[in-house]
Design a protein around this motif. Sequence first.
Motif, PDB file in Angstrom:
ATOM      1  N   GLU A 218       0.828  -1.197   0.000  1.00  0.00           N
ATOM      2  CA  GLU A 218       0.000   0.000   0.000  1.00  0.00           C
ATOM      3  C   GLU A 218       0.869   1.256   0.000  1.00  0.00           C
ATOM      4  OE1 GLU A 218      -3.084   0.220  -0.458  1.00  0.00           O
ATOM      5  OE2 GLU A 218      -3.924  -1.743   0.043  1.00  0.00           O
ATOM      6  N   ALA A 219       0.382   2.325  -0.619  1.00  0.00           N
ATOM      7  CA  ALA A 219       1.023   3.634  -0.558  1.00  0.00           C
ATOM      8  C   ALA A 219       0.547   4.354   0.688  1.00  0.00           C
ATOM      9  CB  ALA A 219       0.685   4.448  -1.808  1.00  0.00           C
ATOM     10  N   SER A 228      13.340   8.542   3.372  1.00  0.00           N
ATOM     11  CA  SER A 228      13.377   8.136   4.774  1.00  0.00           C
ATOM     12  C   SER A 228      12.210   8.802   5.488  1.00  0.00           C
ATOM     13  CB  SER A 228      14.692   8.559   5.441  1.00  0.00           C
ATOM     14  OG  SER A 228      14.765   9.967   5.542  1.00  0.00           O
ATOM     15  N   ARG A 229      11.839   8.265   6.628  1.00  0.00           N
ATOM     16  CA  ARG A 229      10.720   8.857   7.363  1.00  0.00           C
ATOM     17  C   ARG A 229      11.062  10.249   7.869  1.00  0.00           C
ATOM     18  NH1 ARG A 229       8.181   3.753  10.778  1.00  0.00           N
ATOM     19  NH2 ARG A 229       8.402   2.219   9.117  1.00  0.00           N
ATOM     20  N   GLU A 288      10.000  -1.537   2.587  1.00  0.00           N
ATOM     21  CA  GLU A 288       9.548  -0.242   2.083  1.00  0.00           C
ATOM     22  C   GLU A 288      10.158   0.001   0.703  1.00  0.00           C
ATOM     23  OE1 GLU A 288      10.602   2.691   4.959  1.00  0.00           O
ATOM     24  OE2 GLU A 288       9.029   2.085   6.382  1.00  0.00           O
ATOM     25  N   LEU A 289       9.360   0.467  -0.204  1.00  0.00           N
ATOM     26  CA  LEU A 289       9.832   0.850  -1.525  1.00  0.00           C
ATOM     27  C   LEU A 289       9.671   2.363  -1.663  1.00  0.00           C
ATOM     28  CD1 LEU A 289      10.753   0.317  -4.437  1.00  0.00           C
ATOM     29  CD2 LEU A 289       8.356  -0.108  -5.029  1.00  0.00           C
ATOM     30  N   ARG A 354      13.343  20.546  -6.434  1.00  0.00           N
ATOM     31  CA  ARG A 354      13.533  19.959  -5.102  1.00  0.00           C
ATOM     32  C   ARG A 354      13.099  18.502  -5.133  1.00  0.00           C
ATOM     33  NH1 ARG A 354      11.759  23.095   0.052  1.00  0.00           N
ATOM     34  NH2 ARG A 354      13.393  21.688   0.811  1.00  0.00           N
ATOM     35  N   PRO A 355      13.877  17.603  -4.537  1.00  0.00           N
ATOM     36  CA  PRO A 355      13.519  16.184  -4.542  1.00  0.00           C
ATOM     37  C   PRO A 355      12.188  15.930  -3.844  1.00  0.00           C
ATOM     38  CG  PRO A 355      15.808  16.477  -3.903  1.00  0.00           C
ATOM     39  CD  PRO A 355      15.192  17.843  -3.928  1.00  0.00           C
ATOM     40  N   LEU A 356      11.454  14.979  -4.384  1.00  0.00           N
ATOM     41  CA  LEU A 356      10.185  14.567  -3.806  1.00  0.00           C
ATOM     42  C   LEU A 356      10.070  13.055  -3.976  1.00  0.00           C
ATOM     43  CD1 LEU A 356       7.789  16.146  -2.520  1.00  0.00           C
ATOM     44  CD2 LEU A 356       6.612  15.921  -4.709  1.00  0.00           C
ATOM     45  N   TRP A 357       9.721  12.377  -2.887  1.00  0.00           N
ATOM     46  CA  TRP A 357       9.638  10.922  -2.884  1.00  0.00           C
ATOM     47  C   TRP A 357       8.286  10.469  -2.365  1.00  0.00           C
ATOM     48  CZ3 TRP A 357      14.037   7.669  -3.952  1.00  0.00           C
ATOM     49  CH2 TRP A 357      15.214   8.366  -4.191  1.00  0.00           C
ATOM     50  N   VAL A 358       7.873   9.273  -2.768  1.00  0.00           N
ATOM     51  CA  VAL A 358       6.682   8.638  -2.219  1.00  0.00           C
ATOM     52  C   VAL A 358       7.065   7.240  -1.735  1.00  0.00           C
ATOM     53  CG1 VAL A 358       5.006   9.943  -3.564  1.00  0.00           C
ATOM     54  CG2 VAL A 358       6.002   7.861  -4.527  1.00  0.00           C
ATOM     55  N   ARG A 359       6.266   6.724  -0.813  1.00  0.00           N
ATOM     56  CA  ARG A 359       6.620   5.464  -0.165  1.00  0.00           C
ATOM     57  C   ARG A 359       5.516   4.423  -0.305  1.00  0.00           C
ATOM     58  NH1 ARG A 359       7.025   3.889   6.151  1.00  0.00           N
ATOM     59  NH2 ARG A 359       5.234   5.274   6.233  1.00  0.00           N
ATOM     60  N   MET A 360       5.929   3.197  -0.569  1.00  0.00           N
ATOM     61  CA  MET A 360       5.045   2.030  -0.570  1.00  0.00           C
ATOM     62  C   MET A 360       5.540   1.059   0.496  1.00  0.00           C
ATOM     63  SD  MET A 360       4.575  -0.768  -3.626  1.00  0.00           S
ATOM     64  CE  MET A 360       3.653  -2.293  -3.369  1.00  0.00           C
TER      65      MET A 360
END
Length: 368
Positions: A218-219, A228-229, A288-289, A354-360
């Motif tokens: 799940e995202a 990272s968190r 975590e991806l 600016r870097p932007l990340w999403v997490r699964m």
Amino acid sequence: MLQYLTPMPAPSQKTKELEEMVFADMTTLDDSDDDHDSRTVSPEPSLAPSVFGLTKSMAEKMVVYKYGRKVNTTCPTYSVATDEWELERQHLVHEIIKSTIGLFIGPVHELLTRQDGMYKRVLDLGTGCGSWTLDMAKQYPSVEFTGVDVVPPNIDSDAVPENCRFELDDINLPLVHFYNDFDFVHIRFIASGIKNYGYLIEQVANILRPGGLVQVGEADGKAYRSPSREGYIDPRYPPGHPEYSAYGAWLQLAVQCIQKKGGDSSAAMMSRIWIREHRAFEEVEYSELWLPTGAYFPGNTPEEIHWNRIGPVTTENLIGFMYAARPLLLDYLSPEVVGEAEEQAVHELRYSTRPLWVRMTVVCARRR
């Protein structure tokens, strides 16, 4: 009514060229835990008709046009579009995930190829476009695969292998017709349409045979400045704040609307706890991806090249989901609010440096 909203791209306008760019050289690379109400009230069982047993008129009654997109009429909790544009986006998501972690994590191959005299069966809950189910069915021709969703996938029946079938079902309802009948249950990106994820985990425990496996991905519905968190972007930052993210602000609106609709926005963070604490599961593994939304890697190693290709495709996927979520947001927000939030988020995703990340999050476990 929708003059405040950016027009959607036509189907296939970018998908094919993005897939060619990213997946021509596919390389497989090896929160806080809040309390959550795990209700266990059981609704009436569902009937699960076969997709390919449907008539055209029956299929047409399963969708309705809402704010310019097709939305299912079967599951009121899920108001994200279910039309060909969205199914195409889901296929792109599938290719992104497949190119990074493969079709599964854990000892699934060993389970499905074990010669123990038992015919193996796999269930894909919330199959969407059906790409994962089809790929797995082709890879394991001696295993039976069943994909389940609230609307039929847009797949020609001639393209479906003999060991694969698709069924229609609202998986919020008890799945008693699947009990003790499957060796592997696959779940991915369905939380926005699930009323009670804890209850769904209970259903999976009943569906799996002893020794069977489950994988839940799940995202988490959040934006990050780093993988990272600690990179979490608080959506409460106002515009103009150094850490403000327009995409993070849009995500916050989407999560609020999902909650109002009855969906479970906590699944990415809570699924490992629900599974770990469930008496039926053991060997629980958590991964975590992290997906970038741009080409942030300066080097020229195969891994860096891979992620620099993935980043722009992730961006287009996120934008595609924003378009697909319009019916959900417009149920609770004005076109002006949705249009402005969407426009700013799209601009940030495509043009910000600016870097932007999403997490699964991915949880795997074995049935005792």
